[in-house]
Motif scaffolding. Structure first.
Motif, PDB file in Angstrom:
ATOM      1  N   LYS A 102     -14.685 -22.194 -33.095  1.00 32.74           N
ATOM      2  CA  LYS A 102     -14.570 -22.479 -31.665  1.00 32.74           C
ATOM      3  C   LYS A 102     -14.194 -23.939 -31.397  1.00 32.74           C
ATOM      4  O   LYS A 102     -13.700 -24.280 -30.319  1.00 32.74           O
ATOM      5  CB  LYS A 102     -15.888 -22.142 -30.958  1.00 32.74           C
ATOM      6  N   CYS A 103     -14.430 -24.803 -32.395  1.00 32.85           N
ATOM      7  CA  CYS A 103     -14.063 -26.221 -32.259  1.00 32.85           C
ATOM      8  C   CYS A 103     -12.576 -26.452 -32.505  1.00 32.85           C
ATOM      9  O   CYS A 103     -12.090 -27.579 -32.349  1.00 32.85           O
ATOM     10  CB  CYS A 103     -14.876 -27.072 -33.235  1.00 32.85           C
ATOM     11  N   GLY A 104     -11.850 -25.397 -32.900  1.00 31.82           N
ATOM     12  CA  GLY A 104     -10.416 -25.537 -33.080  1.00 31.82           C
ATOM     13  C   GLY A 104      -9.884 -25.254 -34.463  1.00 31.82           C
ATOM     14  O   GLY A 104      -8.675 -25.333 -34.695  1.00 31.82           O
ATOM     15  N   PHE A 105     -10.758 -24.871 -35.394  1.00 29.69           N
ATOM     16  CA  PHE A 105     -10.303 -24.517 -36.730  1.00 29.69           C
ATOM     17  C   PHE A 105      -9.847 -23.064 -36.772  1.00 29.69           C
ATOM     18  O   PHE A 105     -10.354 -22.215 -36.036  1.00 29.69           O
ATOM     19  CB  PHE A 105     -11.419 -24.740 -37.750  1.00 29.69           C
ATOM     20  N   ASP A 106      -8.917 -22.783 -37.664  1.00 30.00           N
ATOM     21  CA  ASP A 106      -8.423 -21.417 -37.835  1.00 30.00           C
ATOM     22  C   ASP A 106      -9.193 -20.663 -38.913  1.00 30.00           C
ATOM     23  O   ASP A 106      -9.169 -19.423 -38.947  1.00 30.00           O
ATOM     24  CB  ASP A 106      -6.936 -21.444 -38.214  1.00 30.00           C
ATOM     25  N   ALA A 107      -9.851 -21.405 -39.802  1.00 23.93           N
ATOM     26  CA  ALA A 107     -10.624 -20.789 -40.883  1.00 23.93           C
ATOM     27  C   ALA A 107     -11.654 -21.785 -41.377  1.00 23.93           C
ATOM     28  O   ALA A 107     -11.553 -22.992 -41.135  1.00 23.93           O
ATOM     29  CB  ALA A 107      -9.707 -20.356 -42.034  1.00 23.93           C
ATOM     30  N   VAL A 108     -12.664 -21.251 -42.052  1.00 20.92           N
ATOM     31  CA  VAL A 108     -13.674 -22.107 -42.691  1.00 20.92           C
ATOM     32  C   VAL A 108     -13.837 -21.666 -44.141  1.00 20.92           C
ATOM     33  O   VAL A 108     -13.701 -20.480 -44.466  1.00 20.92           O
ATOM     34  CB  VAL A 108     -15.034 -22.047 -41.967  1.00 20.92           C
ATOM     35  N   PHE A 109     -14.121 -22.637 -44.985  1.00 18.29           N
ATOM     36  CA  PHE A 109     -14.392 -22.344 -46.394  1.00 18.29           C
ATOM     37  C   PHE A 109     -15.533 -23.270 -46.815  1.00 18.29           C
ATOM     38  O   PHE A 109     -15.367 -24.489 -46.856  1.00 18.29           O
ATOM     39  CB  PHE A 109     -13.155 -22.590 -47.257  1.00 18.29           C
ATOM     40  N   GLU A 110     -16.679 -22.689 -47.107  1.00 21.32           N
ATOM     41  CA  GLU A 110     -17.849 -23.497 -47.447  1.00 21.32           C
ATOM     42  C   GLU A 110     -17.676 -24.183 -48.805  1.00 21.32           C
ATOM     43  O   GLU A 110     -17.325 -23.546 -49.792  1.00 21.32           O
ATOM     44  CB  GLU A 110     -19.094 -22.614 -47.507  1.00 21.32           C
ATOM     45  N   VAL A 111     -17.937 -25.472 -48.852  1.00 23.52           N
ATOM     46  CA  VAL A 111     -17.896 -26.205 -50.123  1.00 23.52           C
ATOM     47  C   VAL A 111     -18.939 -25.655 -51.081  1.00 23.52           C
ATOM     48  O   VAL A 111     -18.757 -25.674 -52.298  1.00 23.52           O
ATOM     49  CB  VAL A 111     -18.108 -27.716 -49.872  1.00 23.52           C
TER      50      VAL A 111
END
Length: 422
Positions: A102-111
């Motif tokens: 919702k902050c503007g990222f298209d995807a997340v990948f946890e370190v």
């Protein structure tokens, strides 16, 4: 190995010329000259200790912002495990990951996903014959840079496996290209959510790789309030998290070492404690260890200066969060004695045999060392810092380098005046 683009910087307008920072800098990188501090860039390792100690907030970290990468078509967030310890009453990591979208990222990948894979490959590495032991973790860039400056003989002990931040970025890019075939690698921007300035400078000055797969770094403290605001809007978080207890444990001291399933390890935090451990390894007074995990920040990554929460509170929150997680969600194929694929190994030597030298010519360097010792003998050896150097030996070195004068020593100057009066 010298850092070309530092994250830690000085705001001269706020500096009062006190000696808090010079006394605690682990590499003697700070001096006070003309009433304010200066940072010797060739010595600074971006540990952030001066940021933590400065009572006037004259030291600060430079980091990126989302706006700097607006031109990219696809943005991936790499949240550090420490991020999840910043939020109160959190029992589902998916809330934070959904808020990042919702902050503007298209995807997340946890370190932490990559950390679990790195853990398994580290187990394999420790079983290899002929490696230098104890193996020292290369996950903290401050420790790697510290070794390159002060403990070069321990360079071969460093773990030659990519740190989780780097491996996570490469895996994230692969996933994005697989799921979005219309994209090219140049369309993708990978941004690390960083708990410390050392990771910010790592991206611009990568260790052990020719070029980092991470494009930039946002400070946890900078994006924290945006995440918190978006979190309030979330009723049904997306099922995004793919990490387990092992990956989350990397946020705190001992998390990496304990996951190796061996009791022959040592885990230490705080830059001064880490230096003591490295001194003992270097002198050969530590025996029977297979693995050493060192974190420059107190408490581990949760103690980084770009966090917002007290590290002990953050660790307590992470302990509570672990209750809902499996041990690990990321495994690698093959037995623990199998080979390690090239894709997870470093591209080049992690330490390029960089150290501070008095001269490029050996004979000249030896002569200068002798001059330093002779000048040091004449100094009071009180290490008061009133000269603007962290100790008398550092002042002697500065004098030989023509960066200071014996008259900078106020105690010696006073003694000279007193003797003249008599």
């Amino acid at each position: 190995m010298a850092i070309k683009r530092h994250s830690v910087t000085l705001d001269v307008s706020k500096c009062k010329g006190c000696t808090n920072c010079i006394k605690r800098c682990p590499t003697e990188a700070i001096r006070v000259r003309d009433g304010h501090a200066i940072i010797k860039e060739e010595r600074c390792i971006d540990c952030g200790e001066c940021i933590r100690l400065c009572p006037y907030q004259a030291k600060k970290a430079i980091y990126d912002s989302m706006e700097d990468f607006a031109s990219y078509k696809y943005k991936i967030a790499l949240p550090a495990p420490a991020l999840f310890g910043q939020f109160d009453e959190l029992d589902d990591i998916d809330e934070i990951l959904t808020a990042l979208l919702k902050c503007g990222f298209d995807a997340v990948f946890e370190v932490s996903r990559a950390a679990e894979i790195v853990t398994e490959y580290t187990r394999r590495y420790l079983k290899k014959e002929g490696i230098e032991k104890p193996v020292i973790s290369s996950a903290c860039p401050v420790i790697v840079r510290l070794i390159s400056l002060r403990f070069l003989y321990l360079a071969d002990n460093l773990l030659p496996i990519m740190p989780p931040i780097e491996y996570a970025a490469r895996l994230a890019r692969k996933e994005a290209l697989r799921d979005n075939p219309e994209l090219t690698d140049d369309d993708i921007c990978v941004l690390f959510i960083s708990p410390c300035p050392a990771k910010v400078s790592y991206i611009k000055n990568p260790l052990g790789v020719n070029k980092s797969a991470v494009n930039g770094a946002l400070a946890i403290s900078d994006i924290y309030f945006k995440i918190r605001a978006k979190r309030k809007e979330i009723k049904d978080p997306l099922p995004l998290s793919k990490t387990g207890i092992i990956g989350l444990n990397w946020a705190g001291t001992g998390g990496e070492a304990t996951s190796l399933l061996s009791d022959k390890y040592l885990a230490a935090d705080g830059i001064e404690n880490c230096i003591k451990v490295l001194d003992q390894i270097d002198s050969g007074t530590i025996h029977g260890l297979e693995f050493v995990e060192l974190n420059a920040c107190n408490g581990g990554c949760v103690g980084g200066t770009l966090n917002v929460e007290n590290p002990y509170i953050a660790k307590a929150r992470l302990r509570s969060l672990r209750k809902y997680l499996p041990v690990s969600r990321n495994r690698v194929d093959g037995a623990e004695d199998a080979s390690i694929p090239d894709e997870v190994l470093l591209d080049k030597d992690i330490v390029d045999h960089y150290s501070i030298s008095l001269s490029s010519d050996r004979a000249s360097a030896i002569k200068r060392m002798a001059e330093i010792e002779e000048i040091y003998k004449t100094l009071p050896k009180l290490d008061c810092g009133s000269c603007g150097a962290p100790n008398c030996h550092a002042l002697a070195e500065d004098i030989v380098k023509c960066e200071a004068d014996e008259r900078d020593c106020l105690i010696k100057l006073r003694e000279n005046y007193s003797s003249k009066d008599k």
